[in-house]
Design a protein around this motif. Structure first.
Motif, PDB file in Angstrom:
ATOM      1  N   ASN A  99       0.820  -1.200   0.000  1.00  0.00           N
ATOM      2  CA  ASN A  99       0.000   0.000   0.000  1.00  0.00           C
ATOM      3  C   ASN A  99       0.857   1.253   0.000  1.00  0.00           C
ATOM      4  N   ARG A 100       1.985   1.167   0.697  1.00  0.00           N
ATOM      5  CA  ARG A 100       2.830   2.349   0.775  1.00  0.00           C
ATOM      6  C   ARG A 100       3.744   2.489  -0.445  1.00  0.00           C
ATOM      7  N   SER A 101       4.238   1.337  -0.935  1.00  0.00           N
ATOM      8  CA  SER A 101       5.237   1.418  -1.995  1.00  0.00           C
ATOM      9  C   SER A 101       4.597   1.538  -3.384  1.00  0.00           C
ATOM     10  N   ASP A 102       3.381   1.023  -3.515  1.00  0.00           N
ATOM     11  CA  ASP A 102       2.766   0.976  -4.845  1.00  0.00           C
ATOM     12  C   ASP A 102       1.434   1.723  -4.829  1.00  0.00           C
ATOM     13  N   PRO A 103       1.459   3.011  -5.175  1.00  0.00           N
ATOM     14  CA  PRO A 103       0.243   3.840  -5.067  1.00  0.00           C
ATOM     15  C   PRO A 103      -0.884   3.316  -5.950  1.00  0.00           C
ATOM     16  N   GLU A 104      -0.539   2.727  -7.079  1.00  0.00           N
ATOM     17  CA  GLU A 104      -1.597   2.229  -7.960  1.00  0.00           C
ATOM     18  C   GLU A 104      -2.300   1.047  -7.314  1.00  0.00           C
ATOM     19  N   PHE A 105      -1.510   0.161  -6.702  1.00  0.00           N
ATOM     20  CA  PHE A 105      -2.085  -0.962  -5.959  1.00  0.00           C
ATOM     21  C   PHE A 105      -2.983  -0.445  -4.835  1.00  0.00           C
ATOM     22  N   ALA A 106      -2.489   0.545  -4.097  1.00  0.00           N
ATOM     23  CA  ALA A 106      -3.245   1.098  -2.975  1.00  0.00           C
ATOM     24  C   ALA A 106      -4.590   1.630  -3.429  1.00  0.00           C
ATOM     25  N   SER A 107      -4.600   2.345  -4.533  1.00  0.00           N
ATOM     26  CA  SER A 107      -5.870   2.948  -4.946  1.00  0.00           C
ATOM     27  C   SER A 107      -6.824   1.878  -5.478  1.00  0.00           C
ATOM     28  N   ARG A 108      -6.268   0.794  -6.066  1.00  0.00           N
ATOM     29  CA  ARG A 108      -7.154  -0.282  -6.491  1.00  0.00           C
ATOM     30  C   ARG A 108      -7.789  -0.981  -5.297  1.00  0.00           C
ATOM     31  N   VAL A 109      -6.999  -1.175  -4.248  1.00  0.00           N
ATOM     32  CA  VAL A 109      -7.539  -1.819  -3.043  1.00  0.00           C
ATOM     33  C   VAL A 109      -8.609  -0.938  -2.407  1.00  0.00           C
ATOM     34  N   THR A 110      -8.340   0.353  -2.346  1.00  0.00           N
ATOM     35  CA  THR A 110      -9.328   1.274  -1.780  1.00  0.00           C
ATOM     36  C   THR A 110     -10.634   1.232  -2.558  1.00  0.00           C
ATOM     37  N   ALA A 111     -10.524   1.281  -3.881  1.00  0.00           N
ATOM     38  CA  ALA A 111     -11.729   1.253  -4.718  1.00  0.00           C
ATOM     39  C   ALA A 111     -12.473  -0.059  -4.544  1.00  0.00           C
ATOM     40  N   ALA A 112     -11.737  -1.172  -4.532  1.00  0.00           N
ATOM     41  CA  ALA A 112     -12.372  -2.477  -4.401  1.00  0.00           C
ATOM     42  C   ALA A 112     -13.091  -2.580  -3.053  1.00  0.00           C
ATOM     43  N   THR A 113     -12.479  -2.036  -2.022  1.00  0.00           N
ATOM     44  CA  THR A 113     -13.092  -2.092  -0.694  1.00  0.00           C
ATOM     45  C   THR A 113     -14.375  -1.285  -0.656  1.00  0.00           C
ATOM     46  N   ALA A 114     -14.347  -0.110  -1.269  1.00  0.00           N
ATOM     47  CA  ALA A 114     -15.549   0.727  -1.299  1.00  0.00           C
ATOM     48  C   ALA A 114     -16.672   0.026  -2.043  1.00  0.00           C
ATOM     49  N   ILE A 115     -16.347  -0.612  -3.151  1.00  0.00           N
ATOM     50  CA  ILE A 115     -17.381  -1.282  -3.939  1.00  0.00           C
ATOM     51  C   ILE A 115     -17.952  -2.469  -3.182  1.00  0.00           C
ATOM     52  N   ARG A 116     -17.086  -3.210  -2.511  1.00  0.00           N
ATOM     53  CA  ARG A 116     -17.581  -4.342  -1.741  1.00  0.00           C
ATOM     54  C   ARG A 116     -18.478  -3.863  -0.613  1.00  0.00           C
ATOM     55  N   SER A 117     -18.093  -2.777   0.011  1.00  0.00           N
ATOM     56  CA  SER A 117     -18.902  -2.228   1.101  1.00  0.00           C
ATOM     57  C   SER A 117     -20.282  -1.838   0.591  1.00  0.00           C
ATOM     58  N   ALA A 118     -20.318  -1.185  -0.548  1.00  0.00           N
ATOM     59  CA  ALA A 118     -21.612  -0.789  -1.121  1.00  0.00           C
ATOM     60  C   ALA A 118     -22.433  -2.021  -1.491  1.00  0.00           C
ATOM     61  N   ARG A 119     -21.771  -3.051  -1.994  1.00  0.00           N
ATOM     62  CA  ARG A 119     -22.484  -4.265  -2.362  1.00  0.00           C
ATOM     63  C   ARG A 119     -23.096  -4.916  -1.122  1.00  0.00           C
ATOM     64  N   ARG A 120     -22.347  -4.886  -0.024  1.00  0.00           N
ATOM     65  CA  ARG A 120     -22.879  -5.418   1.234  1.00  0.00           C
ATOM     66  C   ARG A 120     -24.095  -4.638   1.692  1.00  0.00           C
ATOM     67  N   THR A 121     -24.024  -3.315   1.543  1.00  0.00           N
ATOM     68  CA  THR A 121     -25.167  -2.487   1.926  1.00  0.00           C
ATOM     69  C   THR A 121     -26.399  -2.882   1.134  1.00  0.00           C
ATOM     70  N   LEU A 122     -26.215  -3.078  -0.163  1.00  0.00           N
ATOM     71  CA  LEU A 122     -27.357  -3.433  -0.995  1.00  0.00           C
ATOM     72  C   LEU A 122     -27.915  -4.801  -0.625  1.00  0.00           C
ATOM     73  N   HIS A 123     -27.045  -5.728  -0.335  1.00  0.00           N
ATOM     74  CA  HIS A 123     -27.520  -7.049   0.052  1.00  0.00           C
ATOM     75  C   HIS A 123     -28.357  -6.955   1.326  1.00  0.00           C
ATOM     76  N   LEU A 124     -27.849  -6.179   2.273  1.00  0.00           N
ATOM     77  CA  LEU A 124     -28.603  -5.988   3.524  1.00  0.00           C
ATOM     78  C   LEU A 124     -29.950  -5.336   3.255  1.00  0.00           C
ATOM     79  N   ALA A 125     -29.943  -4.315   2.419  1.00  0.00           N
ATOM     80  CA  ALA A 125     -31.199  -3.636   2.099  1.00  0.00           C
ATOM     81  C   ALA A 125     -32.166  -4.584   1.419  1.00  0.00           C
ATOM     82  N   SER A 126     -31.632  -5.475   0.614  1.00  0.00           N
ATOM     83  CA  SER A 126     -32.485  -6.444  -0.080  1.00  0.00           C
ATOM     84  C   SER A 126     -33.128  -7.399   0.918  1.00  0.00           C
ATOM     85  N   LEU A 127     -32.327  -7.925   1.832  1.00  0.00           N
ATOM     86  CA  LEU A 127     -32.858  -8.849   2.829  1.00  0.00           C
ATOM     87  C   LEU A 127     -33.818  -8.159   3.777  1.00  0.00           C
ATOM     88  N   ASN A 128     -33.509  -6.917   4.085  1.00  0.00           N
ATOM     89  CA  ASN A 128     -34.232  -6.228   5.145  1.00  0.00           C
ATOM     90  C   ASN A 128     -35.665  -5.929   4.752  1.00  0.00           C
TER      91      ASN A 128
END
Lengths: 226, 226
Positions: A99-128
């Motif tokens: 994350n520190r040495s490879d900024p491109e890797f870091a930003s991909r991980v950040t983006a992937a985490t945000a998308i997964r988080s949003a996907r989890r929110t939608l799944h919860l909203a669907s079940l709820n």
DNA sequence: CGTGTTGTTGAACTGTCTCAAGGACGGTGG
DNA sequence: CCACCGTCCTTGAGACAGTTCAACAACACG
């Protein structure tokens, strides 16, 4: 049969794991909080509570990142390959180094985490908030978007989860899911043969899915992030 | 009545927001993906789908971090103060600047994010696999741990959510929740007066909550991280 | 002390689950 | 190639948990 996970030689700070369909990696108590990056395929997050059946909590797609501390140990989480899949396993120190040495890797991980988080929110909203039929429609839209090939107003895609896995993910009973599925096939919205689904009119399906707008928005964002 | 959110002068890279009970911040489409850090109080994440009632997706506690990209825009997410609460709002650039310049801040945000993620997993597991009574017991254990004062084998704590909010969070109907609550009060596990709950025998409650072990583990971890 | 809001409870209803029987499919061995 | 087997999927009938609606009680606030 060899039920071992194939681990190739260490790649750049991490290990590649190759899973065949239905292979599982139990995330037992471990001295290190590994992070897993899905390189290809579909991976399920399963959890098990004492005296209860395993439940499917989440679906991971290519480029998703899963950290062991995303769930307490007493949940007995496991990763399960829904298709054959490849994972990269990183120790936490390797992750933060990258994350520190490879900024491109870091930003991909950040983006992937945000998308997964949003996907989890939608799944919860669907079940709820929704009925079984609506939850299933949401599920089909999600799978169709992430796995499907568009074709003249429609889409076709594989259904890699077993009935039981799908039911658990949707918090339904497999029998009930089967009934819902039959009804949907009867209405002509979807056709299935040999684990492959064909939706001739995609917009007809989205009309049944209350979350279709949000799911489409999310999928567009995840496409853009690659 | 003044329904405006009180914003004090900018603090170190960010704005402090003071919310009274039941005040809400709609997270509409905005040019910037703000991050919110809960400084004190209890904050709910609510979402709204077209033609549907608002639903409570999550409970945020002090030190939790919420980013706007944790949900797609079409979900119409809002933050709602369940008690009077204070939030710090950061622009994404401010967040990443702080993350780089202040390692202690960065590690606190990382820890808080991990804990929130685990809490979300538990909430999903609670909704997914269990009966209304069990879900409610899980909820009480969670609230009791994060808000409660221990007292000789028991615990007492406020119940800051309205019936409707609690029901929505647990994916139940308010009437059903009321029945469950009545049954529990009848069994002597819990007493309530004026929005404050007293659980004379904490272990009796944990025995009703399938997730109590995992919740306790999570709470211990969150205590350690402060 | 009204008045409005929020919580409680009963009776009837509905969606989902359970259980059990039957059907479809995919692999195996003759 | 077909008969056999096991496994997974489908479907019906009945049971149950949770919902709905409506009436009432409790409470908070002016």
């Amino acid at each position: 049969m060899a039920n071992e996970v194939t681990a190739t030689m260490p790649v750049a700070s991490g290990v590649m794991l190759s899973l065949r369909k239905h292979q599982r990696i139990p995330l037992g108590p471990s001295p290190v909080d590994h992070a897993y990056i899905v390189t290809s395929g579909l991976v399920l997050i399963e959890a098990k509570l004492p005296d209860r059946e395993r439940q499917v909590l989440e679906i991971l797609y290519a480029s998703d990142v899963y950290c062991m501390h995303d769930a307490p140990e007493s949940l007995e989480v496991a990763l399960v390959a829904a298709t054959s899949a490849e994972l990269q396993r990183l120790r936490p120190d390797a992750l933060s180094t990258l994350n520190r040495s490879d900024p491109e890797f870091a930003s991909r991980v950040t983006a992937a985490t945000a998308i997964r988080s949003a996907r989890r929110t939608l799944h919860l909203a669907s079940l709820n908030g929704q009925s079984g039929d609506e939850r299933f429609a949401d599920f089909l839209v999600e799978i169709g978007l992430f796995l499907g090939d568009p074709s003249a107003g429609g889409r076709s895609f594989d259904l890699p989860l077993t009935r039981e896995e799908t039911a658990s993910y949707l918090s339904l009973n497999p029998d009930t899911l089967s009934r819902i599925f039959s009804r949907l096939k009867g209405s002509g919205v979807i056709r299935v043969s040999r684990g492959r689904a064909v939706v001739p009119d995609w917009s007809a399906l989205t009309r049944l899915s209350p979350l279709s707008t949000a799911l489409t928005e999310l999928h567009a964002k995840s496409q853009a992030a690659l």
